[in-house]
Design a protein around this motif. Structure first.
Motif, PDB file in Angstrom:
ATOM      1  N   ALA A  53       0.831  -1.207   0.000  1.00 26.54           N
ATOM      2  CA  ALA A  53       0.000   0.000   0.000  1.00 26.54           C
ATOM      3  C   ALA A  53       0.864   1.254   0.000  1.00 26.54           C
ATOM      4  CB  ALA A  53      -0.930  -0.012   1.208  1.00 26.54           C
ATOM      5  N   VAL A  57       0.768   4.193  -2.848  1.00 29.07           N
ATOM      6  CA  VAL A  57       0.491   5.598  -2.540  1.00 29.07           C
ATOM      7  C   VAL A  57       1.596   6.491  -3.113  1.00 29.07           C
ATOM      8  CG1 VAL A  57       0.361   7.288  -0.667  1.00 29.07           C
ATOM      9  CG2 VAL A  57      -0.931   5.132  -0.517  1.00 29.07           C
ATOM     10  N   THR A  72      -6.830   3.066   1.717  1.00 25.25           N
ATOM     11  CA  THR A  72      -6.190   2.004   0.935  1.00 25.25           C
ATOM     12  C   THR A  72      -6.631   0.632   1.453  1.00 25.25           C
ATOM     13  OG1 THR A  72      -4.251   1.828   2.378  1.00 25.25           O
ATOM     14  CG2 THR A  72      -4.141   3.438   0.567  1.00 25.25           C
ATOM     15  N   VAL A 109      -3.522  -3.030  -4.868  1.00 20.46           N
ATOM     16  CA  VAL A 109      -3.837  -2.018  -3.864  1.00 20.46           C
ATOM     17  C   VAL A 109      -4.918  -1.098  -4.421  1.00 20.46           C
ATOM     18  CG1 VAL A 109      -2.961  -0.135  -2.444  1.00 20.46           C
ATOM     19  CG2 VAL A 109      -1.494  -2.112  -2.953  1.00 20.46           C
ATOM     20  N   ILE A 111      -6.932   2.302  -3.933  1.00 23.20           N
ATOM     21  CA  ILE A 111      -6.838   3.614  -3.269  1.00 23.20           C
ATOM     22  C   ILE A 111      -8.069   4.419  -3.633  1.00 23.20           C
ATOM     23  CG2 ILE A 111      -5.494   5.727  -2.985  1.00 23.20           C
ATOM     24  CD1 ILE A 111      -3.036   4.182  -3.870  1.00 23.20           C
TER      25      ILE A 111
END
Length: 553
Positions: A53, A57, A72, A109, A111
């Motif tokens: 994660a 990001v 996330t 991941v 987001i």
């Protein structure tokens, strides 16, 4: 002592099963080839979900805009279609050696940026923490940017991105028209222009590497490397999946007929039925299964479309809970109707807590269940070995069933009891009595519900699908005859022991000592349940005997 000489046949079968199990495991290890039906493609993740994660990001902040108010979530994902093709063509080992930067299993991941209503899906290689690909979803309700983005040549942006991702542009050819590989996750609704580049050199079997990019407002909002799976394999797999769906639908249809018949029997003999019986089994099944559904909420998110996955997963969760509630009703009906039907043969296969011998019967059932479990595990290993080496059976990882996608993986093996309760009540306690009434032949009465039960297991990603039908039917026959000889509780403990052991061993794949210890605990958990029930009932009986009796006067 509880063990009697009458259990010697079971003890012999248990020894045979243990010998078969370890013989096949050692032989399989010795003969292991390019692919295996039980092979974990890319092993244990080398990084945590949080590390994935953090990488995602950073990537989004470097290439897009990300407000401080974001969430996330990290999921384990797998390229099931590609994995299936590689295993069928015996190319898994070759692929793993050549395409280390494009693993079959990876972290995805998600987001969610609440400020911009954008959702990013970033694919992370969980072996080296590298970004493999990404997709961007913009909510239709999001207002257009008031400031126009600088105009850039889409092809130039695409080629720069390809180079930045470590690919040599000279090895690729731009396709004038090509399938939208992003469509598999609903990205076809995304804005922008799609460009696809096909590799001149990266070929595995007949599958070619393609890089699919979508450009919008001067940004590459989607980059997905994928392989074009041959149409012949896709057609073959579609036929297999259609066969599995047909068998599953037949199983569901017959099971509904059985449930309706059970309801009719209960209404017909309602004056002779004690309705409190079966409530505890039904409640345990329902509680474990619904708890497991909540535990698998991350797994439900793996089959997302382009937008945020949470809403789809929650809808599926509650829809599934309704289905499970209906299954619980079926369990309850099967207990009541099954007991009633067997009473016509002057047999009670399911004793009550109020019975004076209940505790000792539970202990016997538990010990016999473990013995039967060891035999079935050995038989199952032999069936797997024969299927893999004689019928070229293979399996693919399913992200929706992986312990990596569970909130608390250590709770997963409790599902052994939910499976044992539901399947043994429906297909053994009631199912055998139901078919015995129809066919009047004991072997067919055991065989037919075993086939119906096996049909419901063909939806698992094991190919060819008919091999799963054969394997589970054989196991069902063993359970059926054990039920007729030893009663319901023995097959309940045998089934729960078997699934608890297999599910406990699945926790070993997580690779840490905590889950290895938890998984090891589940190897003996079924025995612990039997021991606790035995002790509790013994204490109850002793209290009842020690209570003072009042004189009649």
């Amino acid at each position: 002592m509880i063990n009697r000489s009458l259990d010697k046949p079971l003890q012999l079968l248990a020894v045979i099963g243990i010998v078969l199990y370890f013989t096949v495991v050692l032989l399989s290890s010795y003969l292991s080839g390019p692919h295996s039906a039980n092979e974990e493609t890319d092993g244990v993740p080398a990084i945590t979900g949080q590390q994935a994660a953090d990488t995602a990001v950073r990537f989004v902040r470097q290439h897009f805009t990300l407000a401080n108010d974001y969430k996330t979530s990290t999921l384990y994902q797998t390229h099931a279609e590609r994995s299936g093709y590689l295993q069928k063509e015996h190319l898994s080992k070759t692929y793993a050696e050549r395409f280390t930067k494009l693993p079959l299993d990876y972290y995805e991941v998600e987001i969610n940026d609440s400020a911009t209503s954008k959702t990013y899906y970033i694919d992370i290689n969980y072996s080296n923490q590298q970004v493999i690909g990404w997709r961007t979803y913009i909510s239709p309700s999001t207002k257009a940017d008031t400031v126009a983005a600088p105009v850039a040549d889409p092809q130039l942006l695409a080629e720069q991105t390809i180079a930045e991702q470590g690919y040599s542009l000279a090895d690729f050819t731009k396709l004038d028209s090509a399938p939208d590989l992003n469509n598999k996750n609903g990205a076809a609704s995304s804005p922008g222009r799609m460009l696809v580049y096909e590799s001149k050199t990266d070929l595995i079997g007949q599958a070619k590497l393609q890089l699919s990019l979508r450009i919008s407002k001067g940004q590459v909002i989607s980059f997905q490397p994928d392989f074009t799976i041959p149409a012949a394999f896709q057609s073959w797999k579609k036929v297999q999946n259609n066969s599995a769906s047909l068998m599953t639908n037949i199983s569901m249809g017959v099971s509904l007929v059985m449930a309706a018949t059970a309801l009719f029997i209960i209404i017909r003999f309602r004056r002779a039925i004690t309705f409190r019986r079966g409530l505890w089994l039904t409640f345990i099944f329902l509680a474990i299964y619904i708890g497991n559904n909540f535990n698998m909420l991350p797994a439900f998110r793996t089959n997302h479309t382009a937008g945020p996955s949470q809403f789809e997963a929650l809808f599926y969760l509650w829809f599934l809970n309704i289905i499970i509630a209906m299954m619980a009703v079926s369990v309850y009906l099967s207990v009541l109707a099954g007991r009633q039907m067997w009473s016509r043969y002057s047999w009670n296969p399911l004793p009550d807590w109020q019975d004076a011998a209940f505790g000792s019967l539970v202990w016997k059932a538990m010990t016999r269940g473990y013995l039967l479990c060891f035999f079935i595990l050995g038989v199952q290993q032999v069936l797997f070995f024969v299927a893999e080496h004689a019928f070229d059976v293979w399996a693919v990882n399913d992200a929706a069933d992986s312990v990596l996608n569970m909130t608390i993986p250590g709770l997963f093996p409790l599902m052994a009891w939910a499976a044992a309760i539901s399947e043994e009540t429906v297909y053994r306690l009631f199912g055998i009595a139901f078919f015995l009434k129809i066919v009047r032949i004991r072997f067919l009465a055991v065989l037919l519900p075993s086939i119906i039960w096996a049909m419901s297991h063909t939806q698992y990603p094991i190919y060819p699908v008919y091999t799963r039908l054969v394997e589970v039917t054989i196991i069902g026959i063993i359970f059926g005859y054990a039920f007729l000889k030893y009663g319901f509780m023995t097959v309940l403990f045998a089934h729960a022991s078997m699934d608890s052991i297999l599910m406990g061993l699945s926790l070993y794949s997580l690779g840490d000592w905590n889950h290895i210890l938890i998984g090891s605990f589940y190897l003996i958990f079924t025995g612990l349940v039997g021991w606790v029930l035995y002790k509790l009932h013994g204490n109850k009986k002793r209290r009842a005997l020690s209570m003072p009796r009042l004189d009649p006067d």
